[in-house]
Design a protein around this motif. Structure first.
Motif, PDB file in Angstrom:
ATOM      1  N   PHE A   1     -17.319 -56.515 -80.287  1.00  0.00           N
ATOM      2  CA  PHE A   1     -17.250 -55.143 -79.781  1.00  0.00           C
ATOM      3  C   PHE A   1     -17.519 -54.107 -80.864  1.00  0.00           C
ATOM      4  N   LEU A   2     -17.628 -54.564 -82.113  1.00  0.00           N
ATOM      5  CA  LEU A   2     -17.941 -53.633 -83.192  1.00  0.00           C
ATOM      6  C   LEU A   2     -19.445 -53.467 -83.369  1.00  0.00           C
ATOM      7  N   ALA A   3     -20.201 -54.447 -82.894  1.00  0.00           N
ATOM      8  CA  ALA A   3     -21.656 -54.395 -83.093  1.00  0.00           C
ATOM      9  C   ALA A   3     -22.236 -53.196 -82.363  1.00  0.00           C
ATOM     10  N   ASN A   4     -23.056 -52.447 -83.036  1.00  0.00           N
ATOM     11  CA  ASN A   4     -23.652 -51.282 -82.383  1.00  0.00           C
ATOM     12  C   ASN A   4     -25.057 -50.963 -82.881  1.00  0.00           C
ATOM     13  N   SER A   5     -25.626 -51.904 -83.661  1.00  0.00           N
ATOM     14  CA  SER A   5     -26.995 -51.661 -84.110  1.00  0.00           C
ATOM     15  C   SER A   5     -27.779 -52.964 -84.000  1.00  0.00           C
ATOM     16  N   VAL A   6     -29.107 -52.832 -84.094  1.00  0.00           N
ATOM     17  CA  VAL A   6     -29.942 -54.028 -83.996  1.00  0.00           C
ATOM     18  C   VAL A   6     -29.516 -55.036 -85.052  1.00  0.00           C
ATOM     19  N   GLY A   7     -29.294 -54.552 -86.262  1.00  0.00           N
ATOM     20  CA  GLY A   7     -28.914 -55.436 -87.366  1.00  0.00           C
ATOM     21  C   GLY A   7     -27.619 -56.171 -87.090  1.00  0.00           C
ATOM     22  N   SER A   8     -26.605 -55.432 -86.598  1.00  0.00           N
ATOM     23  CA  SER A   8     -25.304 -56.058 -86.400  1.00  0.00           C
ATOM     24  C   SER A   8     -25.367 -57.090 -85.269  1.00  0.00           C
ATOM     25  N   TYR A   9     -26.114 -56.775 -84.225  1.00  0.00           N
ATOM     26  CA  TYR A   9     -26.291 -57.785 -83.188  1.00  0.00           C
ATOM     27  C   TYR A   9     -27.007 -58.997 -83.753  1.00  0.00           C
ATOM     28  N   GLY A  10     -28.001 -58.718 -84.600  1.00  0.00           N
ATOM     29  CA  GLY A  10     -28.754 -59.808 -85.221  1.00  0.00           C
ATOM     30  C   GLY A  10     -27.828 -60.761 -85.967  1.00  0.00           C
ATOM     31  N   VAL A  11     -26.902 -60.184 -86.739  1.00  0.00           N
ATOM     32  CA  VAL A  11     -25.968 -61.015 -87.507  1.00  0.00           C
ATOM     33  C   VAL A  11     -25.188 -61.932 -86.571  1.00  0.00           C
ATOM     34  N   LEU A  12     -24.673 -61.348 -85.475  1.00  0.00           N
ATOM     35  CA  LEU A  12     -23.857 -62.132 -84.548  1.00  0.00           C
ATOM     36  C   LEU A  12     -24.671 -63.219 -83.859  1.00  0.00           C
ATOM     37  N   ILE A  13     -25.910 -62.829 -83.470  1.00  0.00           N
ATOM     38  CA  ILE A  13     -26.751 -63.814 -82.772  1.00  0.00           C
ATOM     39  C   ILE A  13     -27.075 -64.987 -83.693  1.00  0.00           C
ATOM     40  N   VAL A  14     -27.421 -64.669 -84.941  1.00  0.00           N
ATOM     41  CA  VAL A  14     -27.734 -65.739 -85.884  1.00  0.00           C
ATOM     42  C   VAL A  14     -26.528 -66.659 -86.052  1.00  0.00           C
ATOM     43  N   PHE A  15     -25.353 -66.044 -86.187  1.00  0.00           N
ATOM     44  CA  PHE A  15     -24.133 -66.844 -86.346  1.00  0.00           C
ATOM     45  C   PHE A  15     -23.914 -67.760 -85.145  1.00  0.00           C
ATOM     46  N   ALA A  16     -24.036 -67.180 -83.925  1.00  0.00           N
ATOM     47  CA  ALA A  16     -23.757 -67.959 -82.719  1.00  0.00           C
ATOM     48  C   ALA A  16     -24.778 -69.082 -82.541  1.00  0.00           C
TER      49      ALA A  16
ATOM     50  N   VAL B   1     -19.925 -63.161 -92.673  1.00  0.00           N
ATOM     51  CA  VAL B   1     -20.511 -62.645 -91.430  1.00  0.00           C
ATOM     52  C   VAL B   1     -19.899 -61.293 -91.085  1.00  0.00           C
ATOM     53  N   ILE B   2     -18.567 -61.201 -91.204  1.00  0.00           N
ATOM     54  CA  ILE B   2     -17.907 -59.933 -90.888  1.00  0.00           C
ATOM     55  C   ILE B   2     -18.392 -58.830 -91.830  1.00  0.00           C
ATOM     56  N   ALA B   3     -18.489 -59.178 -93.108  1.00  0.00           N
ATOM     57  CA  ALA B   3     -18.942 -58.191 -94.089  1.00  0.00           C
ATOM     58  C   ALA B   3     -20.350 -57.706 -93.747  1.00  0.00           C
ATOM     59  N   LEU B   4     -21.226 -58.662 -93.435  1.00  0.00           N
ATOM     60  CA  LEU B   4     -22.607 -58.302 -93.086  1.00  0.00           C
ATOM     61  C   LEU B   4     -22.636 -57.406 -91.856  1.00  0.00           C
ATOM     62  N   LEU B   5     -21.777 -57.748 -90.885  1.00  0.00           N
ATOM     63  CA  LEU B   5     -21.727 -56.970 -89.652  1.00  0.00           C
ATOM     64  C   LEU B   5     -21.313 -55.531 -89.950  1.00  0.00           C
ATOM     65  N   LEU B   6     -20.265 -55.395 -90.760  1.00  0.00           N
ATOM     66  CA  LEU B   6     -19.789 -54.045 -91.073  1.00  0.00           C
ATOM     67  C   LEU B   6     -20.865 -53.272 -91.834  1.00  0.00           C
ATOM     68  N   TYR B   7     -21.605 -53.987 -92.673  1.00  0.00           N
ATOM     69  CA  TYR B   7     -22.649 -53.372 -93.484  1.00  0.00           C
ATOM     70  C   TYR B   7     -23.814 -52.882 -92.620  1.00  0.00           C
ATOM     71  N   THR B   8     -24.159 -53.693 -91.575  1.00  0.00           N
ATOM     72  CA  THR B   8     -25.316 -53.344 -90.755  1.00  0.00           C
ATOM     73  C   THR B   8     -24.971 -52.404 -89.606  1.00  0.00           C
ATOM     74  N   ARG B   9     -23.684 -52.138 -89.414  1.00  0.00           N
ATOM     75  CA  ARG B   9     -23.288 -51.184 -88.362  1.00  0.00           C
ATOM     76  C   ARG B   9     -23.775 -49.788 -88.718  1.00  0.00           C
ATOM     77  N   ASN B  10     -23.975 -48.959 -87.674  1.00  0.00           N
ATOM     78  CA  ASN B  10     -24.240 -47.574 -88.064  1.00  0.00           C
ATOM     79  C   ASN B  10     -23.281 -46.600 -87.373  1.00  0.00           C
TER      80      ASN B  10
END
Ligand SMILES: Nc1ncnc2c1ncn2[C@@H]1O[C@H](COP(=O)(O)OP(=O)(O)OP(=O)(O)O)[C@@H](O)[C@H]1O
Ligand SMILES: [Mg+2]
Lengths: 265, 289
Positions: free
Chosen positions: A37-52, A256-265
């Protein structure tokens, strides 16, 4: 059973995902559900998708099996997407179908929500696909341990869960067996008016309940005969243990969490 | 009804990691009116096989023909109910299928579903109940108050009350007392003869197969391992042992007799009395009579 719905179905294997401590898997999924629910940018979704997807490949469960098993969920995902397409009225108008205007915001929103949905279902079904119900209950019992201090019946709860989980396949087999026996006696479960079909349930349910009660009685008797006296002072055959691979996975997930927070906008 | 299996394969949970081939390229023919025993080690696919006969499962590949009904993967007969009314199946542990308030209602359940009229059903019940070894006092009782053996008899009566042309029996006497086993098998056999049924008996008892069947099919891991007349199949000790099966006691006995006396008494399904006579002749040194 021709049922191909896979949620809750365990597929034996020896991948690293299978061998992880169930507590590790459950903790990670718990946090995954939050960070989705924190993902809000293309990058952050990308991180989650790659992980999953990476997790999915590592389990070595045939992809087509997972994809097919999620069929009923695909429908929901697509439905969510279409709903957002028509309801959201933000951004610029992209095109018009009859009188419905489709906004760019709708497409983005729909895509994002559908993606979240997909990620949640995929990751949670990876848990049940790679973890036996017994492992899950053991993990729950262990993680709820602190609640014992406030007299919460953790052990009893876990026992109830593991017994119910243990008997789901048995009940399914029984259901199949009895429905075949009744079908041979002329019951039609599949065609005919609704009223008739509802009536056809009785010859299925009665024997099912009778045998379930009988089984429960037998089980209680067998447990008592073998000296079961509740959770007090009971030792465990399968002790849970955090291994190096669990630590490794925790670190990976922290990244992964760090990357997600980094890619959020 | 003639029954034909042609290259039948059956796979449980096809297209999943749990896929399991239970029937593997099985072909055989059962002429109408025969009594066939199907024998095999546990898990060899016997129960799966018989479920093909009334369309509970359809072959994953190949075809099954029962009378005029043809069952293949893509084509189920439209009048499935008629097929089911003509094939009576007594499942393994059929007592689990009881559900009605009284024994009478439970026996009537099948025939009612197949639209037999109430008068006729009553008549059939009164005819069948003594045959399965129950008295009519049982009719008003709840099936759940009966003993396991009595419940079994009620379930069997429920199948017979439909008056099928083909009787399929999946270990019908497993778990009954020895006397009850004999009675029930005898009842099936006389019904088979009187009503000219086609009977398919799944059994672990070589004795029963030898006694009643005129054709034996031995399954191993879903394939046909042997087939033939019982007296031909059951003398092949080594072949049977290879698939965890034993030969009937009579044949073991004759085998041992031959070893001890150096005199063969060929097995031709003779009765115990005839065997005793042959033995007397051998012992008295007069094997020619
Ligand atoms: N519903 C099912 N789903 C998946 N596999 C099954 C199912 N039913 C049976 N099998 C498998 O198919 C094989 C054949 O089973 P089947 O019940 O036909 O054996 P059987 O010869 O009747 O054995 P038994 O003598 O123990 O009754 C077994 O290996 C069994 O594990
Ligand atoms: Mg069986």
């Amino acid at each position: 059973m021709s049922n191909s719905f896979i949620i809750g179905q365990y597929v034996p294997g020896s991948s690293i995902v299978h061998r992880l401590d169930p507590r590790t898997k459950m903790t990670i999924i718990f946090f995954f559900v939050i960070i989705v629910f924190l993902a809000n940018s293309v990058g952050s979704y990308g991180v989650l998708i790659v992980f999953a997807l990476l997790s999915m490949f590592i389990t070595r469960i045939p992809i087509h099996y997972i994809v097919k098993g999620l069929t009923p969920v695909w429908f929901l995902i697509i439905f969510t997407f279409i709903l957002h397409l028509f309801v959201t009225r933000e951004g610029t108008v992209l095109f018009e179908i009859y009188t419905f205007k489709v906004y760019s915001g709708g497409v983005i929103q729909g895509f994002a929500i559908a993606m979240r949905f997909f990620l949640l279902i995929l990751v949670t079904s990876l848990l049940t696909l790679t973890t036996t119900p017994i492992e899950i209950t053991d993990a729950i019992e262990d993680m709820l341990e602190p609640l014992k201090k406030i007299k919460f019946p953790v052990h009893e709860l876990a026992l109830m869960m593991s017994i119910s989980l243990r008997f789901i396949p048995t009940l399914m087999q029984e259901t199949e067996k009895i429905s075949k026996a009744q079908a041979s006696r002329g019951v039609d479960f599949k065609t005919g008016p609704i009223k008739e079909r509802a009536k056809a349930i009785v010859p299925l349910l009665v024997p099912l309940f009778v045998s379930a009660f009988k089984r429960a009685e037998d089980l209680a008797m067998a447990m008592e005969a073998r000296g079961y006296h509740g959770g007090e002072g009971r030792t465990k055959l399968r002790a849970l243990k955090i291994e190096k691979r669990d630590i490794f996975v925790y670190i990976l997930f922290a990244i992964v969490i760090a990357l997600l927070l980094y890619t959020r906008n | 009804m003639d029954i034909t299996f042609k290259n039948v394969n059956y796979i449980y949970q096809q297209n999943s990691p749990f896929a399991h081939k239970a029937i593997d390229d099985l072909s055989f023919h059962i002429p109408s009116g025969s009594f066939v025993a199907i024998i095999g080690h546990t898990g060899s696919g016997k129960s799966t096989l018989i479920q093909h006969l009334n369309g509970l499962v359809v072959p994953s590949e190949g075809e099954v023909r029962v009378g005029d009904f043809l069952l293949t993967k893509d084509k189920k007969p439209k009048n499935m109910k008629e097929l089911r009314s003509r094939i009576g199946v007594v499942f393994q542990y059929p007592e689990h299928q009881l559900f009605e308030e009284t024994v009478e209602k439970d026996i009537a359940f099948g025939p009612t579903n197949f639209h037999v009229d109430a008068e006729e059903i009553k008549r059939r019940i009164h005819e069948i109940v003594p045959l399965v070894g129950l008295s009519s006092d049982f009719l008003k009782r709840s099936p759940f108050d009966l003993s396991g053996g009595q419940m079994r008899r009620v379930a069997i009566a429920g199948v017979l009350a439909v008056r099928p042309d083909v009787l399929v029996l999946d270990e019908p006497t497993a778990g009954l007392d020895p006397r009850g086993q004999k009675e029930i098998m005898h009842m099936f056999y006389s019904m088979h003869k009187q009503q000219n049924l086609t009977t398919i008996l799944v059994t672990h008892s070589m004795e029963d197969a030898l006694k009643y069947a005129d054709h034996v099919i031995i399954l191993n891991k879903g394939t046909k391992y042997m087939e033939g007349r019982p007296e031909e199949v059951f003398i092949q000790k080594e072949a049977l042992h290879r698939v965890q099966l034993d030969v009937p006691e009579v044949i073991q006995f004759l085998d041992q007799f031959e070893k001890k006396f150096n005199q063969p008494i060929p097995f031709m399904r003779q009765s115990i009395v005839d065997i005793a006579k042959s033995i007397r002749n051998v012992v008295k040194g007069d094997a020619s009579k």
